[in-house]
Design a protein around this motif. Sequence first.
Motif, PDB file in Angstrom:
ATOM      1  N   ALA A 174       0.835  -1.204   0.000  1.00  0.00           N
ATOM      2  CA  ALA A 174       0.000   0.000   0.000  1.00  0.00           C
ATOM      3  C   ALA A 174       0.870   1.255   0.000  1.00  0.00           C
ATOM      4  CB  ALA A 174      -0.914  -0.010   1.223  1.00  0.00           C
ATOM      5  N   HIS A 175       1.941   1.236   0.789  1.00  0.00           N
ATOM      6  CA  HIS A 175       2.849   2.385   0.802  1.00  0.00           C
ATOM      7  C   HIS A 175       3.556   2.539  -0.539  1.00  0.00           C
ATOM      8  CE1 HIS A 175       2.633   3.926   4.872  1.00  0.00           C
ATOM      9  NE2 HIS A 175       2.652   2.692   5.342  1.00  0.00           N
ATOM     10  N   CYS A 176       3.996   1.428  -1.106  1.00  0.00           N
ATOM     11  CA  CYS A 176       4.704   1.490  -2.389  1.00  0.00           C
ATOM     12  C   CYS A 176       3.797   1.999  -3.499  1.00  0.00           C
ATOM     13  CB  CYS A 176       5.260   0.111  -2.746  1.00  0.00           C
ATOM     14  SG  CYS A 176       6.585  -0.468  -1.660  1.00  0.00           S
ATOM     15  N   ALA A 242      13.682   9.987  14.854  1.00  0.00           N
ATOM     16  CA  ALA A 242      14.861  10.244  14.031  1.00  0.00           C
ATOM     17  C   ALA A 242      14.462  10.649  12.614  1.00  0.00           C
ATOM     18  CB  ALA A 242      15.750   9.001  14.000  1.00  0.00           C
ATOM     19  N   ALA A 243      13.407  10.003  12.081  1.00  0.00           N
ATOM     20  CA  ALA A 243      12.952  10.339  10.730  1.00  0.00           C
ATOM     21  C   ALA A 243      12.404  11.760  10.668  1.00  0.00           C
ATOM     22  CB  ALA A 243      11.883   9.342  10.288  1.00  0.00           C
ATOM     23  N   LEU A 255      10.278   6.331   1.614  1.00  0.00           N
ATOM     24  CA  LEU A 255       9.449   5.138   1.502  1.00  0.00           C
ATOM     25  C   LEU A 255      10.036   3.995   2.316  1.00  0.00           C
ATOM     26  CD1 LEU A 255       7.082   3.597   0.174  1.00  0.00           C
ATOM     27  CD2 LEU A 255       8.601   3.148  -1.777  1.00  0.00           C
ATOM     28  N   ALA A 256      11.370   3.908   2.376  1.00  0.00           N
ATOM     29  CA  ALA A 256      12.017   2.829   3.136  1.00  0.00           C
ATOM     30  C   ALA A 256      11.636   2.880   4.607  1.00  0.00           C
ATOM     31  CB  ALA A 256      13.531   2.918   2.975  1.00  0.00           C
ATOM     32  N   TYR A 261       8.799   0.303   9.032  1.00  0.00           N
ATOM     33  CA  TYR A 261       7.816   0.424  10.108  1.00  0.00           C
ATOM     34  C   TYR A 261       6.704  -0.611   9.952  1.00  0.00           C
ATOM     35  CZ  TYR A 261       3.809   2.301  12.669  1.00  0.00           C
ATOM     36  OH  TYR A 261       2.720   2.437  13.484  1.00  0.00           O
ATOM     37  N   ARG A 262       6.185  -0.773   8.752  1.00  0.00           N
ATOM     38  CA  ARG A 262       5.101  -1.735   8.528  1.00  0.00           C
ATOM     39  C   ARG A 262       5.558  -3.169   8.764  1.00  0.00           C
ATOM     40  NH1 ARG A 262       0.245   0.370   9.230  1.00  0.00           N
ATOM     41  NH2 ARG A 262      -0.126   2.177   7.915  1.00  0.00           N
ATOM     42  N   ILE A 263       6.812  -3.454   8.493  1.00  0.00           N
ATOM     43  CA  ILE A 263       7.337  -4.797   8.729  1.00  0.00           C
ATOM     44  C   ILE A 263       7.461  -5.079  10.222  1.00  0.00           C
ATOM     45  CG2 ILE A 263       9.378  -6.265   8.463  1.00  0.00           C
ATOM     46  CD1 ILE A 263       9.824  -4.867   5.727  1.00  0.00           C
TER      47      ILE A 263
END
Length: 376
Positions: A174-176, A242-243, A255-256, A261-263
């Motif tokens: 979904a993010h990609c 940090a982001a 995106l990374a 985060y989703r993982i």
Amino acid sequence: MVWFFEVEYLRGLAALAVIAVHVSMNYTRIPGVNLLALVNVVVYVVAHFAVPVFIFISGWVLGARHSGEYSLRDFYRHRARTILLPYLFFTALYLVIVVEGTFGFAGVPAPGRVAEALLLGTAAYHLWFFVLIIQLYLFFPLIARGYDRFDRDGAALYLLLALLFVQVLWNVGAHCLGAFAGTEWYTVLIRVFPSHLFYFVLGIHVARHTDNFRSQLRSLSAAWVIVSAGAGALFLGGMWAAAVLRYGSLSGATLAVFCVYRILEPLYYVPVIAVLVLAAWRLEDGEGRPAGASRSFGEHSYGIYLVHPLVIAASAVAWTSLTGLSWADWPTYPAIFLAAAAASYGAVRGASGMPYAGYLLGEPRVRRGPGRSGGT
């Protein structure tokens, strides 16, 4: 009717986390990135366990109430009464009342805006949850039947692992897709039921094996469970802090960062569920006012979820008017959080005695049984 005492405690704690998320998200109104903004970023990220916990509870409760043969007509009629009427009413309400950034009348919405709000839950920032839960309710009979088939074959844990993989893949995808094909794709996909299906089926699994779940959790060291959840909170919260420090905002991160985060998020949310169950046991053992207040807050959590954006917006206006402080000041966040929790609970509890209020704010859910053995 089967009931488990942990449910109300979990609902109450999840409702508090929802309020924390929606108060802390106002860090975006702080000019620049400072310590206050970073602290609220961490709170915002860490408290996001709320929706997975609500989804898990839904699977647990439905799995306990509906096993074997039951009337699909009665099932869907009850689900429609408890979810559709509140969703339609509060969608209409939030279409005409602004609760994000300001507080006031939004005017008469255009037909396209109404259609979008109903389909995607965009009338207010919290209503997307209803779009998700409606899908899970619709597909529950099929989901539960599929789970039971795996469970009979002794493969329930393999199913859970497969669903965890599918859920992570779906959310990363979904993010990609949102990054390369347009943000509207992410908006839609994150509201489709595979995005949270693992937590729902985990709840069904616990419903089918509640005694085993309790005994296995008791066999674990409570300290290690808490450390696991705390480590996840520190890692994910620190990663996003940090982001934000690096890119200036959550949305500006690469995106990374979103994909990592989703993982990792399920590895945090599952220990949090265990910690909340441990907290429920501690509250139940302690009895007294804290236990009673926690149960009552959980009993009214559905209504609290529905009304709390109104209370946050109104409280922020009143707070600024009385003190001159804004979202850029430290005292604002705890003050608004406490006001939102107390006023939302008070409003829902007060309204619960009114005729037909249960159809809009959720019916009381407490059905106390004989302690940890469950109840009827």
